[in-house]
Design a protein around this motif. Sequence first.
Motif, PDB file in Angstrom:
ATOM      1  N   VAL A   6       0.865  -1.186   0.000  1.00 47.64           N
ATOM      2  CA  VAL A   6       0.000   0.000   0.000  1.00 47.64           C
ATOM      3  C   VAL A   6       0.897   1.231   0.000  1.00 47.64           C
ATOM      4  CG1 VAL A   6      -1.850   1.234   1.184  1.00 47.64           C
ATOM      5  CG2 VAL A   6      -1.721  -1.247   1.349  1.00 47.64           C
ATOM      6  N   VAL A   7       0.565   2.190  -0.848  1.00 45.97           N
ATOM      7  CA  VAL A   7       1.293   3.454  -0.878  1.00 45.97           C
ATOM      8  C   VAL A   7       0.437   4.485  -0.144  1.00 45.97           C
ATOM      9  CG1 VAL A   7       2.357   5.203  -2.339  1.00 45.97           C
ATOM     10  CG2 VAL A   7       2.313   2.814  -3.087  1.00 45.97           C
ATOM     11  N   LEU A   8       1.015   5.085   0.869  1.00 49.13           N
ATOM     12  CA  LEU A   8       0.306   6.034   1.724  1.00 49.13           C
ATOM     13  C   LEU A   8       0.625   7.443   1.249  1.00 49.13           C
ATOM     14  CD1 LEU A   8       1.490   4.330   5.037  1.00 49.13           C
ATOM     15  CD2 LEU A   8      -0.599   3.832   3.738  1.00 49.13           C
ATOM     16  N   ILE A   9      -0.409   8.211   0.976  1.00 44.26           N
ATOM     17  CA  ILE A   9      -0.217   9.506   0.322  1.00 44.26           C
ATOM     18  C   ILE A   9      -0.837  10.605   1.178  1.00 44.26           C
ATOM     19  CG2 ILE A   9      -0.648  10.841  -1.777  1.00 44.26           C
ATOM     20  CD1 ILE A   9      -1.191   8.039  -3.136  1.00 44.26           C
ATOM     21  N   GLY A  10      -0.033  11.600   1.530  1.00 44.70           N
ATOM     22  CA  GLY A  10      -0.546  12.789   2.209  1.00 44.70           C
ATOM     23  C   GLY A  10      -0.578  13.948   1.232  1.00 44.70           C
ATOM     24  N   THR A  11      -1.665  14.682   1.224  1.00 40.46           N
ATOM     25  CA  THR A  11      -1.783  15.799   0.277  1.00 40.46           C
ATOM     26  C   THR A  11      -2.299  17.053   0.977  1.00 40.46           C
ATOM     27  OG1 THR A  11      -4.093  15.720  -0.470  1.00 40.46           O
ATOM     28  CG2 THR A  11      -2.598  14.075  -1.397  1.00 40.46           C
ATOM     29  N   ARG A  12      -2.324  18.109   0.214  1.00 43.51           N
ATOM     30  CA  ARG A  12      -2.809  19.374   0.748  1.00 43.51           C
ATOM     31  C   ARG A  12      -4.303  19.338   1.043  1.00 43.51           C
ATOM     32  NH1 ARG A  12      -4.163  24.700  -0.823  1.00 43.51           N
ATOM     33  NH2 ARG A  12      -3.084  26.215   0.490  1.00 43.51           N
ATOM     34  N   ASP A 334      11.781  -7.020  -4.512  1.00 39.92           N
ATOM     35  CA  ASP A 334      12.915  -7.245  -5.396  1.00 39.92           C
ATOM     36  C   ASP A 334      12.400  -7.538  -6.801  1.00 39.92           C
ATOM     37  OD1 ASP A 334      15.403  -7.640  -6.387  1.00 39.92           O
ATOM     38  OD2 ASP A 334      15.718  -9.598  -5.432  1.00 39.92           O
ATOM     39  N   PRO A 335      12.694  -6.688  -7.800  1.00 39.84           N
ATOM     40  CA  PRO A 335      13.476  -5.458  -7.692  1.00 39.84           C
ATOM     41  C   PRO A 335      12.713  -4.386  -6.928  1.00 39.84           C
ATOM     42  CG  PRO A 335      12.573  -5.684  -9.907  1.00 39.84           C
ATOM     43  CD  PRO A 335      12.251  -6.953  -9.191  1.00 39.84           C
ATOM     44  N   VAL A 336      13.485  -3.450  -6.407  1.00 39.88           N
ATOM     45  CA  VAL A 336      12.901  -2.409  -5.567  1.00 39.88           C
ATOM     46  C   VAL A 336      11.939  -1.535  -6.379  1.00 39.88           C
ATOM     47  CG1 VAL A 336      13.476  -0.276  -4.340  1.00 39.88           C
ATOM     48  CG2 VAL A 336      14.791  -2.355  -3.933  1.00 39.88           C
ATOM     49  N   GLY A 337      10.807  -1.246  -5.801  1.00 45.52           N
ATOM     50  CA  GLY A 337       9.891  -0.291  -6.399  1.00 45.52           C
ATOM     51  C   GLY A 337      10.163   1.096  -5.867  1.00 45.52           C
ATOM     52  N   LEU A 338      10.034   2.069  -6.759  1.00 46.36           N
ATOM     53  CA  LEU A 338      10.216   3.476  -6.383  1.00 46.36           C
ATOM     54  C   LEU A 338       8.925   4.222  -6.661  1.00 46.36           C
ATOM     55  CD1 LEU A 338      13.721   4.027  -7.926  1.00 46.36           C
ATOM     56  CD2 LEU A 338      13.147   4.758  -5.628  1.00 46.36           C
ATOM     57  N   TYR A 339       8.636   5.199  -5.820  1.00 44.99           N
ATOM     58  CA  TYR A 339       7.405   5.970  -5.936  1.00 44.99           C
ATOM     59  C   TYR A 339       7.734   7.431  -5.663  1.00 44.99           C
ATOM     60  CZ  TYR A 339       5.842   1.239  -5.015  1.00 44.99           C
ATOM     61  OH  TYR A 339       5.684  -0.119  -5.070  1.00 44.99           O
ATOM     62  N   PHE A 340       7.150   8.327  -6.441  1.00 47.25           N
ATOM     63  CA  PHE A 340       7.200   9.728  -6.025  1.00 47.25           C
ATOM     64  C   PHE A 340       5.877  10.403  -6.358  1.00 47.25           C
ATOM     65  CE2 PHE A 340       9.327  10.133 -10.265  1.00 47.25           C
ATOM     66  CZ  PHE A 340       8.548  11.127 -10.850  1.00 47.25           C
ATOM     67  N   GLY A 341       5.533  11.372  -5.516  1.00 46.13           N
ATOM     68  CA  GLY A 341       4.313  12.136  -5.704  1.00 46.13           C
ATOM     69  C   GLY A 341       4.669  13.573  -6.015  1.00 46.13           C
ATOM     70  N   THR A 342       3.916  14.182  -6.899  1.00 46.61           N
ATOM     71  CA  THR A 342       4.296  15.498  -7.405  1.00 46.61           C
ATOM     72  C   THR A 342       3.423  16.605  -6.819  1.00 46.61           C
ATOM     73  OG1 THR A 342       2.769  15.540  -9.282  1.00 46.61           O
ATOM     74  CG2 THR A 342       4.863  14.380  -9.598  1.00 46.61           C
ATOM     75  N   THR A 343       3.939  17.800  -6.959  1.00 42.06           N
ATOM     76  CA  THR A 343       3.161  18.965  -6.543  1.00 42.06           C
ATOM     77  C   THR A 343       1.920  19.136  -7.424  1.00 42.06           C
ATOM     78  OG1 THR A 343       4.685  20.257  -7.908  1.00 42.06           O
ATOM     79  CG2 THR A 343       5.078  20.239  -5.526  1.00 42.06           C
ATOM     80  N   SER A 344       1.891  18.474  -8.567  1.00 44.83           N
ATOM     81  CA  SER A 344       0.721  18.550  -9.441  1.00 44.83           C
ATOM     82  C   SER A 344      -0.211  17.353  -9.260  1.00 44.83           C
ATOM     83  CB  SER A 344       1.165  18.657 -10.910  1.00 44.83           C
ATOM     84  OG  SER A 344       2.061  17.614 -11.225  1.00 44.83           O
ATOM     85  N   GLY A 345      -0.003  16.557  -8.212  1.00 43.86           N
ATOM     86  CA  GLY A 345      -0.972  15.545  -7.845  1.00 43.86           C
ATOM     87  C   GLY A 345      -0.880  14.225  -8.576  1.00 43.86           C
ATOM     88  N   GLU A 346       0.308  13.871  -9.043  1.00 42.60           N
ATOM     89  CA  GLU A 346       0.488  12.584  -9.708  1.00 42.60           C
ATOM     90  C   GLU A 346       1.392  11.684  -8.870  1.00 42.60           C
ATOM     91  OE1 GLU A 346       2.298  13.887 -13.281  1.00 42.60           O
ATOM     92  OE2 GLU A 346       0.423  14.558 -14.184  1.00 42.60           O
ATOM     93  N   ALA A 361      -1.321   7.236 -10.578  1.00 43.44           N
ATOM     94  CA  ALA A 361      -2.455   8.000 -10.023  1.00 43.44           C
ATOM     95  C   ALA A 361      -2.284   9.445 -10.459  1.00 43.44           C
ATOM     96  CB  ALA A 361      -2.512   7.902  -8.505  1.00 43.44           C
ATOM     97  N   ALA A 362      -3.394  10.086 -10.792  1.00 42.83           N
ATOM     98  CA  ALA A 362      -3.334  11.484 -11.238  1.00 42.83           C
ATOM     99  C   ALA A 362      -4.522  12.242 -10.688  1.00 42.83           C
ATOM    100  CB  ALA A 362      -3.326  11.560 -12.769  1.00 42.83           C
ATOM    101  N   HIS A 363      -4.457  13.537 -10.853  1.00 41.26           N
ATOM    102  CA  HIS A 363      -5.542  14.439 -10.452  1.00 41.26           C
ATOM    103  C   HIS A 363      -5.745  14.497  -8.947  1.00 41.26           C
ATOM    104  CE1 HIS A 363      -6.097  14.100 -14.678  1.00 41.26           C
ATOM    105  NE2 HIS A 363      -6.622  12.904 -14.606  1.00 41.26           N
ATOM    106  N   LEU A 364      -4.743  14.089  -8.190  1.00 37.77           N
ATOM    107  CA  LEU A 364      -4.821  14.244  -6.740  1.00 37.77           C
ATOM    108  C   LEU A 364      -4.445  15.682  -6.387  1.00 37.77           C
ATOM    109  CD1 LEU A 364      -3.027  10.937  -5.635  1.00 37.77           C
ATOM    110  CD2 LEU A 364      -5.485  11.395  -5.738  1.00 37.77           C
ATOM    111  N   PRO A 365      -4.704  16.091  -5.157  1.00 39.47           N
ATOM    112  CA  PRO A 365      -4.202  17.408  -4.740  1.00 39.47           C
ATOM    113  C   PRO A 365      -2.668  17.408  -4.655  1.00 39.47           C
ATOM    114  CG  PRO A 365      -5.966  16.600  -3.292  1.00 39.47           C
ATOM    115  CD  PRO A 365      -5.534  15.446  -4.140  1.00 39.47           C
ATOM    116  N   HIS A 366      -2.128  18.575  -4.448  1.00 39.24           N
ATOM    117  CA  HIS A 366      -0.684  18.775  -4.232  1.00 39.24           C
ATOM    118  C   HIS A 366      -0.187  17.742  -3.199  1.00 39.24           C
ATOM    119  CE1 HIS A 366       2.613  21.986  -3.474  1.00 39.24           C
ATOM    120  NE2 HIS A 366       2.943  20.950  -2.749  1.00 39.24           N
TER     121      HIS A 366
END
Lengths: 375, 107
Positions: A6-12, A334-346, A361-366
């Motif tokens: 599970v990827v836990l996402i905090g947004t504005r 393995d292999p390692v997964g990488l995740y990043f969340g953007t200021t534009s909500g992706e 994922a897209a269209h999320l808040p900042h």
Amino acid sequence: MARRLVVLIGTRKGAFLLHADPARRRFTIGGPHFLGNIVHHVVLDPRDRRTLLASAKTGHLGPTVFRSTNMGRTWKEAARPPAFPKAGDDAKPRSVDATFWLTPGHAAQKDVWWAGTIPGGLFRSADGGVTWDPIDGFNRNPAGAAWGPPYFGDTPEGSITHSVIVDPRDPRHMYVSLSTGGFYETTDAGARWKPLNKGMAADFLPDKDPVYGHDPHCVVLHPQQPDRLYQASHCGIYRLDRPGDTWLRIGRNMPKKIGDIGFPIVTHPRDADTAWVFPMDGTTVWPRTSPGGRPAVYRTRDAGATWERQDRGLPKEQAWFTVKRQAMATDALDPVGLYFGTTSGEIWMSRDEGRTWRCVAAHLPHIYSVASATV
Amino acid sequence: MALRRRAPAAHLQRRFRDGLMHRVQIAPLLRSYTGGLAEDSVPGHTLGEILAGLEARYSGIRFRVIDEQDRIRPHIWLFVAGRLARDLSQPLAPGDEVQIVAALSGG
């Protein structure tokens, strides 16, 4: 029983949970939780794999912490969220504006959690996040009385306590970063702190080699090699190998046209020489965007001696987002997964250690924070 | 949807007449604490006592609007009898209503 990622996402504007299938090909978004709340951090307790803590506030309401033990189906508010002590006549009254950072305590200290706040403060919970107590040794004067005033120049939102790190070998040994303020170490669980800022640049201060006052953006410790630390900062990318006390600016080896300014840095969970950063434009007026509008992750596999660009699948041009300091994470697969969340909500994800990327994922808040969890 | 309001009981109505009880209007952003109640009746001689009374009923509500130094948070407005209150020591006259309002701070 098979574990789920599970990827836990905090947004504005609230928190979201992104559920992955076992192959990490399909992702299903859940939420929002706390819609309209500013959620700086959502973290799962790796000790029990069921306790979720989320820090929240709104534009109007004060800061608090919520706790869930059923992956967000229900939440309960902390009975006593992080708050500074009532100020005496001789002290400057301070109030917590936001709980910015959450760190589960040492594996041997069940139910201990740490929290960093804006303005800079450190707090501890011994009951799984229900009640929080201030760490006076840090909050009153992290630099030590001998080195001067207790508080530093603030960033626009106020000084930020972040990157609260507990040494996996010793719960009394911790590192904490202040932005601005610098990087600090304690060996007595927070009673006393010493600055560890040698080698770090502080281009925004008149003294170019101060004892403290620097601006670390994100510091990580390698879990299997706890003497290895990496840092992304306002003034470069660094590595520190303890017991050494001088940071090495490994960002000097980044391409000059990209530079070495950025917020996040993450390490490979099983290889202490591998780390990833997401550079941003820190030139001229500090646009804080992807350099040139062409976002890319940079990876080192030799502890910062060399860096390689990883942008396959990312937008090729006219993409001006950036990634905040808590908004990049690895998983432990393995292999390692990488995740990043953007200021534009992706949310962008790589399941091959950064070689290829796709938007899951897209269209999320900042987005303020991204963390992976196995439940 | 009609807002839920709690009708004062007879003994509370007597306390209203005595001047101790005050109607408190609660902003929508705090109603997750009140179970949806838009208004309640709380005893107190000062604004601080009203907030303490609310906290006793709705655990956690006070810290969202009052900080740890007992200051009203910057984007919260507390009105007493229609006048903006500056701090919790504000005394309440019999019959004064209290309004907790989210300040207009975002345009």
